[in-house]
Scaffold this motif. Structure first.
Motif, PDB file in Angstrom:
ATOM      1  N   ALA A 193       0.814  -1.226   0.000  1.00 53.88           N
ATOM      2  CA  ALA A 193       0.000   0.000   0.000  1.00 53.88           C
ATOM      3  C   ALA A 193       0.843   1.269   0.000  1.00 53.88           C
ATOM      4  O   ALA A 193       0.380   2.321  -0.451  1.00 53.88           O
ATOM      5  N   THR A 194       2.070   1.191   0.479  1.00 53.85           N
ATOM      6  CA  THR A 194       2.910   2.387   0.539  1.00 53.85           C
ATOM      7  C   THR A 194       4.090   2.314  -0.429  1.00 53.85           C
ATOM      8  O   THR A 194       5.001   3.152  -0.371  1.00 53.85           O
ATOM      9  N   THR A 195       4.088   1.322  -1.306  1.00 49.84           N
ATOM     10  CA  THR A 195       5.241   1.169  -2.197  1.00 49.84           C
ATOM     11  C   THR A 195       4.873   1.088  -3.675  1.00 49.84           C
ATOM     12  O   THR A 195       5.764   1.139  -4.526  1.00 49.84           O
ATOM     13  N   ARG A 196       3.572   0.960  -4.011  1.00 49.90           N
ATOM     14  CA  ARG A 196       3.193   0.794  -5.412  1.00 49.90           C
ATOM     15  C   ARG A 196       2.027   1.709  -5.775  1.00 49.90           C
ATOM     16  O   ARG A 196       1.173   2.007  -4.943  1.00 49.90           O
ATOM     17  N   CYS A 197       2.016   2.119  -7.025  1.00 49.22           N
ATOM     18  CA  CYS A 197       0.943   2.958  -7.544  1.00 49.22           C
ATOM     19  C   CYS A 197      -0.389   2.228  -7.410  1.00 49.22           C
ATOM     20  O   CYS A 197      -0.495   1.035  -7.722  1.00 49.22           O
ATOM     21  N   LYS A 217       2.992   0.115 -10.386  1.00 46.65           N
ATOM     22  CA  LYS A 217       4.402   0.471 -10.543  1.00 46.65           C
ATOM     23  C   LYS A 217       4.952   0.935  -9.191  1.00 46.65           C
ATOM     24  O   LYS A 217       4.227   1.482  -8.365  1.00 46.65           O
ATOM     25  N   GLU A 218       6.234   0.700  -8.973  1.00 48.01           N
ATOM     26  CA  GLU A 218       6.860   1.165  -7.739  1.00 48.01           C
ATOM     27  C   GLU A 218       6.787   2.691  -7.656  1.00 48.01           C
ATOM     28  O   GLU A 218       7.114   3.392  -8.618  1.00 48.01           O
ATOM     29  N   THR A 219       6.332   3.188  -6.503  1.00 45.52           N
ATOM     30  CA  THR A 219       6.257   4.629  -6.290  1.00 45.52           C
ATOM     31  C   THR A 219       6.663   4.961  -4.864  1.00 45.52           C
ATOM     32  O   THR A 219       6.699   4.084  -3.992  1.00 45.52           O
ATOM     33  N   ARG A 220       6.936   6.210  -4.637  1.00 45.82           N
ATOM     34  CA  ARG A 220       7.288   6.666  -3.299  1.00 45.82           C
ATOM     35  C   ARG A 220       6.019   6.893  -2.473  1.00 45.82           C
ATOM     36  O   ARG A 220       5.083   7.553  -2.915  1.00 45.82           O
ATOM     37  N   ASP A 221       5.959   6.299  -1.301  1.00 48.06           N
ATOM     38  CA  ASP A 221       4.856   6.493  -0.349  1.00 48.06           C
ATOM     39  C   ASP A 221       3.504   6.026  -0.878  1.00 48.06           C
ATOM     40  O   ASP A 221       2.462   6.449  -0.370  1.00 48.06           O
ATOM     41  N   GLY A 222       3.503   5.193  -1.919  1.00 51.89           N
ATOM     42  CA  GLY A 222       2.243   4.663  -2.426  1.00 51.89           C
ATOM     43  C   GLY A 222       1.416   5.659  -3.201  1.00 51.89           C
ATOM     44  O   GLY A 222       0.228   5.419  -3.462  1.00 51.89           O
ATOM     45  N   ALA A 223       2.008   6.777  -3.596  1.00 53.17           N
ATOM     46  CA  ALA A 223       1.272   7.770  -4.384  1.00 53.17           C
ATOM     47  C   ALA A 223       1.090   7.253  -5.810  1.00 53.17           C
ATOM     48  O   ALA A 223       1.794   6.350  -6.256  1.00 53.17           O
TER      49      ALA A 223
END
Length: 270
Positions: A26-30, A35-41
């Motif tokens: 929930a805090t690592t992917r879009c 896709k990998e994202t910062r803070d799950g954004a």
């Protein structure tokens, strides 16, 4: 018609009809493409489309707190989350309510008497999460219909680690996490597709399912030469297991595999 050669692309980067990341991601992917994202954004490519397709509705009307807690306390359930996403997309107008009806499903779960109690409870929690904004969409019958289709047709998305890690220890950690996700069945998320979800199972499949673009877009590649007119098949289970283990793994799908490999294995064991 021509032979499809081993390794040849059959379908490239098909985006899912709907997908949802696991609670662990929930805090690592879009939340739209996995896709990998910062803070799950949401990633830059997905942000505006996500708002239109489901995110604005979810942010304004949906409280997933209780349903998330239920899923977490029951081993990280995935399909209630994907059902919630599907409902939000339907209510946002980005997914037609009839879209999933062509997928195979369990026909004996179409009334309150035959729906598993767990699914009834999940439907109740999902309906409560939408707090009366679902226009009567979320009923136990609707939830059972969607969930039974997800059980038979959804994919556990397995996105391999990217090469963006800057150190060998980072890369090793990413690889260990990826292998652990495959072992435990968590993966990156769950997704339903148009064409891949129609493929039948074989214990000797001629198609490999791959996620090669770093997100939930799926690619199908021939794992062997495919003759003209030959059915394209994938494996729903660990095809390296013994025939007894394979048949046990297929029990939730409601059929006994009769592919050429299984027939040969049975003949060899008798």
């Amino acid at each position: 018609f021509l032979v499809i050669n081993e390794g040849e692309v059959i379908l490239q980067n098909q985006k899912p009809l709907a997908c949802h990341r696991t609670l662990a991601n929930a805090t690592t992917r879009c939340g739209r493409c996995l896709k990998e994202t910062r803070d799950g954004a949401f990633c830059d490519e997905c942000a505006s489309n996500a708002r239109r397709e489901f995110a604005d509705f979810e942010r304004k009307y949906v409280d997933m707190t209780a349903l998330n807690q239920y899923c977490a306390s029951n081993g990280g359930l995935k399909f209630p989350l994907l059902c919630a996403r599907i409902a939000a997309m339907i209510l946002s107008g980005s997914l037609n309510e009839q879209t999933l009806e062509w997928l195979c499903h369990a026909s004996n779960v179409n009334n309150q008497e035959t729906i598993p109690p767990q699914w009834i409870e999940e439907a109740r929690l999902l309906s409560a999460a939408f707090n009366g904004t679902d226009d009567g969409l979320i009923t136990p019958e609707w939830y059972a219909g969607v969930t039974s289709r997800l059980h038979l047709n959804a994919f556990r998305v397995e996105i391999p680690p990217t090469s963006s890690s800057t150190t060998s220890s980072d890369w090793k950690s990413a690889m260990v996490a990826s292998l652990d996700a495959i072992t435990t069945g968590r993966g990156s998320g769950s997704a339903i597709y148009v064409l891949p979800s129609l493929l039948n199972h074989s214990c000797a499949p001629n198609v490999d399912v791959k996620w090669e673009s770093g997100d939930a877009a799926v690619t199908l590649r021939a794992s062997d030469d495919v003759a003209p007119g030959e059915e394209l098949t994938i494996t729903y289970i660990d095809a390296n297991a013994s025939i007894d283990a394979r048949q046990r793994a297929l029990e939730p799908y409601g059929f006994t595999c009769a592919c050429a490999r299984c027939v040969e294995d049975r003949q060899r064991s008798t």
